[in-house]
Design a protein around this motif. Structure first.
Motif, PDB file in Angstrom:
ATOM      1  N   PRO A  10      -3.687   3.843  -4.333  1.00 22.06           N
ATOM      2  CA  PRO A  10      -4.043   2.559  -4.827  1.00 22.06           C
ATOM      3  C   PRO A  10      -2.866   1.535  -4.426  1.00 22.06           C
ATOM      4  CG  PRO A  10      -4.236   4.162  -6.525  1.00 22.06           C
ATOM      5  CD  PRO A  10      -3.760   4.852  -5.313  1.00 22.06           C
ATOM      6  N   SER A  14      -3.691  -1.790  -2.438  1.00 18.13           N
ATOM      7  CA  SER A  14      -3.452  -3.203  -2.951  1.00 18.13           C
ATOM      8  C   SER A  14      -2.420  -4.031  -2.168  1.00 18.13           C
ATOM      9  CB  SER A  14      -2.940  -3.038  -4.492  1.00 18.13           C
ATOM     10  OG  SER A  14      -1.671  -2.291  -4.394  1.00 18.13           O
ATOM     11  N   ILE A  17      -4.448  -5.426   0.827  1.00 20.82           N
ATOM     12  CA  ILE A  17      -5.030  -6.438   0.319  1.00 20.82           C
ATOM     13  C   ILE A  17      -4.238  -7.877   0.413  1.00 20.82           C
ATOM     14  CG2 ILE A  17      -6.522  -7.676  -1.416  1.00 20.82           C
ATOM     15  CD1 ILE A  17      -7.869  -4.549  -2.040  1.00 20.82           C
ATOM     16  N   ALA A  18      -3.068  -7.709  -0.172  1.00 19.15           N
ATOM     17  CA  ALA A  18      -2.220  -8.826  -0.460  1.00 19.15           C
ATOM     18  C   ALA A  18      -1.587  -9.037   0.814  1.00 19.15           C
ATOM     19  CB  ALA A  18      -1.082  -8.402  -1.236  1.00 19.15           C
TER      20      ALA A  18
END
Length: 91
Positions: A10, A14, A17-18
């Motif tokens: 995860p 994340s 995505i950032a």
């Protein structure tokens, strides 16, 4: 191992995505980074295939007892590697 997989997956998603908002696909830094990551992952796959998987088979008693079988095995490895390289040219 399960804990680290459960935590890092995860986190990596994340982070991806950032970073995707600031990512410029055709910038020289992005191209160099993608090239280095692809080269390192390909090198790891080649190492795993040739060293970890095949080495134990080439040192077995069946292959050590027959020169003819050793030659056939090495030719098969070279043909397989050449075939995969040829397919990679089109990928």
């Amino acid at each position: 191992m399960s804990f680290f997989f459960a935590v890092t997956t995860p986190f990596g998603i994340s982070l991806g995505i950032a970073l995707s908002k600031a990512y410029k696909e055709n910038s020289p830094t992005a191209l160099i980074t993608v090239g280095l990551l692809n080269a390192s992952s390909a090198g790891l796959l080649i190492y795993m295939a040739l060293v970890d998987s095949s080495l134990c088979r080439f040192h077995g008693p069946k292959l050590q007892g027959s020169i003819k079988l050793q030659i056939k095995a090495y030719v098969a490895v070279l043909l397989g590697t050449g075939g995969m390289s040829l397919m990679a040219k089109w990928a």
